[in-house]
Motif scaffolding. Sequence first.
Motif, PDB file in Angstrom:
ATOM      1  N   THR A 194      -7.981   7.693  33.529  1.00 28.10           N
ATOM      2  CA  THR A 194      -8.069   8.384  34.820  1.00 28.10           C
ATOM      3  C   THR A 194      -8.872   7.616  35.861  1.00 28.10           C
ATOM      4  O   THR A 194      -9.020   8.081  36.980  1.00 28.10           O
ATOM      5  CB  THR A 194      -8.718   9.762  34.623  1.00 28.10           C
ATOM      6  N   ALA A 195      -9.396   6.429  35.498  1.00 30.96           N
ATOM      7  CA  ALA A 195     -10.308   5.735  36.409  1.00 30.96           C
ATOM      8  C   ALA A 195      -9.647   5.370  37.726  1.00 30.96           C
ATOM      9  O   ALA A 195     -10.210   5.619  38.810  1.00 30.96           O
ATOM     10  CB  ALA A 195     -10.863   4.475  35.735  1.00 30.96           C
ATOM     11  N   ASP A 196      -8.430   4.770  37.677  1.00 35.63           N
ATOM     12  CA  ASP A 196      -7.833   4.369  38.951  1.00 35.63           C
ATOM     13  C   ASP A 196      -7.334   5.583  39.745  1.00 35.63           C
ATOM     14  O   ASP A 196      -7.242   5.531  40.977  1.00 35.63           O
ATOM     15  CB  ASP A 196      -6.735   3.318  38.759  1.00 35.63           C
ATOM     16  N   GLU A 197      -7.043   6.693  39.058  1.00 33.36           N
ATOM     17  CA  GLU A 197      -6.717   7.914  39.788  1.00 33.36           C
ATOM     18  C   GLU A 197      -7.927   8.393  40.588  1.00 33.36           C
ATOM     19  O   GLU A 197      -7.791   8.818  41.745  1.00 33.36           O
ATOM     20  CB  GLU A 197      -6.256   9.000  38.817  1.00 33.36           C
ATOM     21  N   ARG A 198      -9.102   8.320  39.993  1.00 32.93           N
ATOM     22  CA  ARG A 198     -10.324   8.712  40.695  1.00 32.93           C
ATOM     23  C   ARG A 198     -10.554   7.807  41.907  1.00 32.93           C
ATOM     24  O   ARG A 198     -10.950   8.272  42.989  1.00 32.93           O
ATOM     25  CB  ARG A 198     -11.521   8.667  39.755  1.00 32.93           C
ATOM     26  N   VAL A 199     -10.298   6.506  41.733  1.00 32.93           N
ATOM     27  CA  VAL A 199     -10.455   5.577  42.849  1.00 32.93           C
ATOM     28  C   VAL A 199      -9.452   5.894  43.949  1.00 32.93           C
ATOM     29  O   VAL A 199      -9.785   5.910  45.138  1.00 32.93           O
ATOM     30  CB  VAL A 199     -10.289   4.118  42.361  1.00 32.93           C
ATOM     31  N   ALA A 200      -8.199   6.153  43.567  1.00 32.52           N
ATOM     32  CA  ALA A 200      -7.156   6.469  44.552  1.00 32.52           C
ATOM     33  C   ALA A 200      -7.541   7.706  45.373  1.00 32.52           C
ATOM     34  O   ALA A 200      -7.398   7.721  46.607  1.00 32.52           O
ATOM     35  CB  ALA A 200      -5.823   6.691  43.839  1.00 32.52           C
ATOM     36  N   ARG A 201      -8.019   8.744  44.697  1.00 30.85           N
ATOM     37  CA  ARG A 201      -8.388   9.963  45.412  1.00 30.85           C
ATOM     38  C   ARG A 201      -9.586   9.712  46.345  1.00 30.85           C
ATOM     39  O   ARG A 201      -9.650  10.256  47.461  1.00 30.85           O
ATOM     40  CB  ARG A 201      -8.696  11.075  44.421  1.00 30.85           C
ATOM     41  N   THR A 202     -10.523   8.884  45.889  1.00 33.40           N
ATOM     42  CA  THR A 202     -11.684   8.573  46.733  1.00 33.40           C
ATOM     43  C   THR A 202     -11.266   7.797  47.972  1.00 33.40           C
ATOM     44  O   THR A 202     -11.673   8.122  49.098  1.00 33.40           O
ATOM     45  CB  THR A 202     -12.717   7.762  45.927  1.00 33.40           C
ATOM     46  N   LEU A 203     -10.427   6.765  47.784  1.00 35.59           N
ATOM     47  CA  LEU A 203      -9.992   5.952  48.916  1.00 35.59           C
ATOM     48  C   LEU A 203      -9.195   6.779  49.919  1.00 35.59           C
ATOM     49  O   LEU A 203      -9.404   6.687  51.140  1.00 35.59           O
ATOM     50  CB  LEU A 203      -9.143   4.777  48.417  1.00 35.59           C
ATOM     51  N   ALA A 204      -8.260   7.578  49.403  1.00 30.60           N
ATOM     52  CA  ALA A 204      -7.446   8.392  50.311  1.00 30.60           C
ATOM     53  C   ALA A 204      -8.317   9.378  51.091  1.00 30.60           C
ATOM     54  O   ALA A 204      -8.144   9.566  52.306  1.00 30.60           O
ATOM     55  CB  ALA A 204      -6.376   9.128  49.522  1.00 30.60           C
ATOM     56  N   ALA A 205      -9.268  10.010  50.407  1.00 25.98           N
ATOM     57  CA  ALA A 205     -10.130  10.986  51.084  1.00 25.98           C
ATOM     58  C   ALA A 205     -10.975  10.328  52.162  1.00 25.98           C
ATOM     59  O   ALA A 205     -11.175  10.903  53.251  1.00 25.98           O
ATOM     60  CB  ALA A 205     -11.024  11.671  50.050  1.00 25.98           C
ATOM     61  N   LEU A 206     -11.477   9.124  51.889  1.00 23.59           N
ATOM     62  CA  LEU A 206     -12.287   8.422  52.880  1.00 23.59           C
ATOM     63  C   LEU A 206     -11.474   8.046  54.111  1.00 23.59           C
ATOM     64  O   LEU A 206     -12.042   7.787  55.181  1.00 23.59           O
ATOM     65  CB  LEU A 206     -12.899   7.164  52.254  1.00 23.59           C
ATOM     66  N   ASN A 207     -10.134   8.020  53.944  1.00 26.18           N
ATOM     67  CA  ASN A 207      -9.266   7.676  55.068  1.00 26.18           C
ATOM     68  C   ASN A 207      -8.473   8.882  55.572  1.00 26.18           C
ATOM     69  O   ASN A 207      -7.429   8.744  56.197  1.00 26.18           O
ATOM     70  CB  ASN A 207      -8.328   6.537  54.673  1.00 26.18           C
ATOM     71  N   GLY A 208      -8.998  10.077  55.257  1.00 24.19           N
ATOM     72  CA  GLY A 208      -8.447  11.295  55.832  1.00 24.19           C
ATOM     73  C   GLY A 208      -7.187  11.814  55.188  1.00 24.19           C
ATOM     74  O   GLY A 208      -6.450  12.589  55.821  1.00 24.19           O
ATOM     75  N   HIS A 209      -6.921  11.465  53.949  1.00 26.00           N
ATOM     76  CA  HIS A 209      -5.709  11.913  53.264  1.00 26.00           C
ATOM     77  C   HIS A 209      -6.059  12.443  51.870  1.00 26.00           C
ATOM     78  O   HIS A 209      -7.138  12.186  51.335  1.00 26.00           O
ATOM     79  CB  HIS A 209      -4.700  10.768  53.137  1.00 26.00           C
ATOM     80  N   SER A 210      -5.138  13.179  51.305  1.00 28.54           N
ATOM     81  CA  SER A 210      -5.226  13.612  49.916  1.00 28.54           C
ATOM     82  C   SER A 210      -4.194  12.826  49.118  1.00 28.54           C
ATOM     83  O   SER A 210      -2.992  12.884  49.411  1.00 28.54           O
ATOM     84  CB  SER A 210      -4.939  15.120  49.811  1.00 28.54           C
ATOM     85  N   ALA A 211      -4.655  12.060  48.139  1.00 25.91           N
ATOM     86  CA  ALA A 211      -3.753  11.185  47.388  1.00 25.91           C
ATOM     87  C   ALA A 211      -2.738  12.004  46.599  1.00 25.91           C
ATOM     88  O   ALA A 211      -3.111  12.907  45.843  1.00 25.91           O
ATOM     89  CB  ALA A 211      -4.557  10.301  46.445  1.00 25.91           C
ATOM     90  N   ARG A 212      -1.456  11.682  46.761  1.00 24.83           N
ATOM     91  CA  ARG A 212      -0.397  12.321  45.987  1.00 24.83           C
ATOM     92  C   ARG A 212      -0.112  11.454  44.765  1.00 24.83           C
ATOM     93  O   ARG A 212       0.536  10.401  44.866  1.00 24.83           O
ATOM     94  CB  ARG A 212       0.867  12.496  46.821  1.00 24.83           C
TER      95      ARG A 212
END
Length: 290
Positions: A194-212
Amino acid sequence: METRRLRLLVQLARLGSMRAVAEEMGLTTSTVSQQLAILARDVGADLVEPDGRRVRLTPAGRRLAAHGVTILAAVEAARVDLDPDASPAGELLVCGFATAIRRSLLPVQARLARDHPGVRLLIHEHEPAEAFALLDTDDMDLALTYDYNLAPVSFPGRYDSRPLWRARWGLAVPAGMPLPDAWAQDWIVNSRNTADERVARTLAALNGHSARIVHRCDSLELVQDLIVAGLGVGLLPSGLAVRPGIDVLDLAAPEVEIRAYAITRRGRAAWPPLALVLGLLDSSPAAEGR
């Protein structure tokens, strides 16, 4: 049964007389006789019988002496295997993720083959959660695992960990896609960690999105296939030679780094083959600049 008594029986089978055994072992003949009598009592069978003025092994004695050769050899092998001052020898079970196997373990294997042929690596590919479970059951001696700076792992106290190397990762997108557009795309992440999923969600949130999170796969090659097919974006190593149709965009504020570790069960690292491999991992070119 005591192995020193078993050794006397094996020597009697080889030399043929108690006097010869006594001279070989630096004992008196009466001591040899007494120790063999105790061994016979321990196993519940007569081991020697008179043969004129000498003795000979009974059928039970011959069978036990034959077993004794194997038993004593195994005891000696175990002693050498566990002796911290002995030359490293034995099979080392190692599991890890594919990048670390290629980058860290294969160069170590080449050095072992050249300088320490008595040590053999048995390599298994596993993601971190699987690797930790195998360490806990002693089905593996060493695990190569990873985390990300944006998804750090805290190792429980039952493990010893040492950092190996770190590497920048970027966001892989279809060629020509600008970074602002990437955050709204579907994501491709690892199916067994789940590590890269956590990174994806963090990056998307920092850029105003929710990672799908839509696609999950283990192979970096398959991640590239999906990106070329226009099915999403995903994280890839910045220095990876990717196939046509993909751009790997640099990430900053925050950067994304993967961090590799060598993990062992606490107290196991003194075993000579494991200590040798850990030392080679520490001194390998892959570990420079960590």
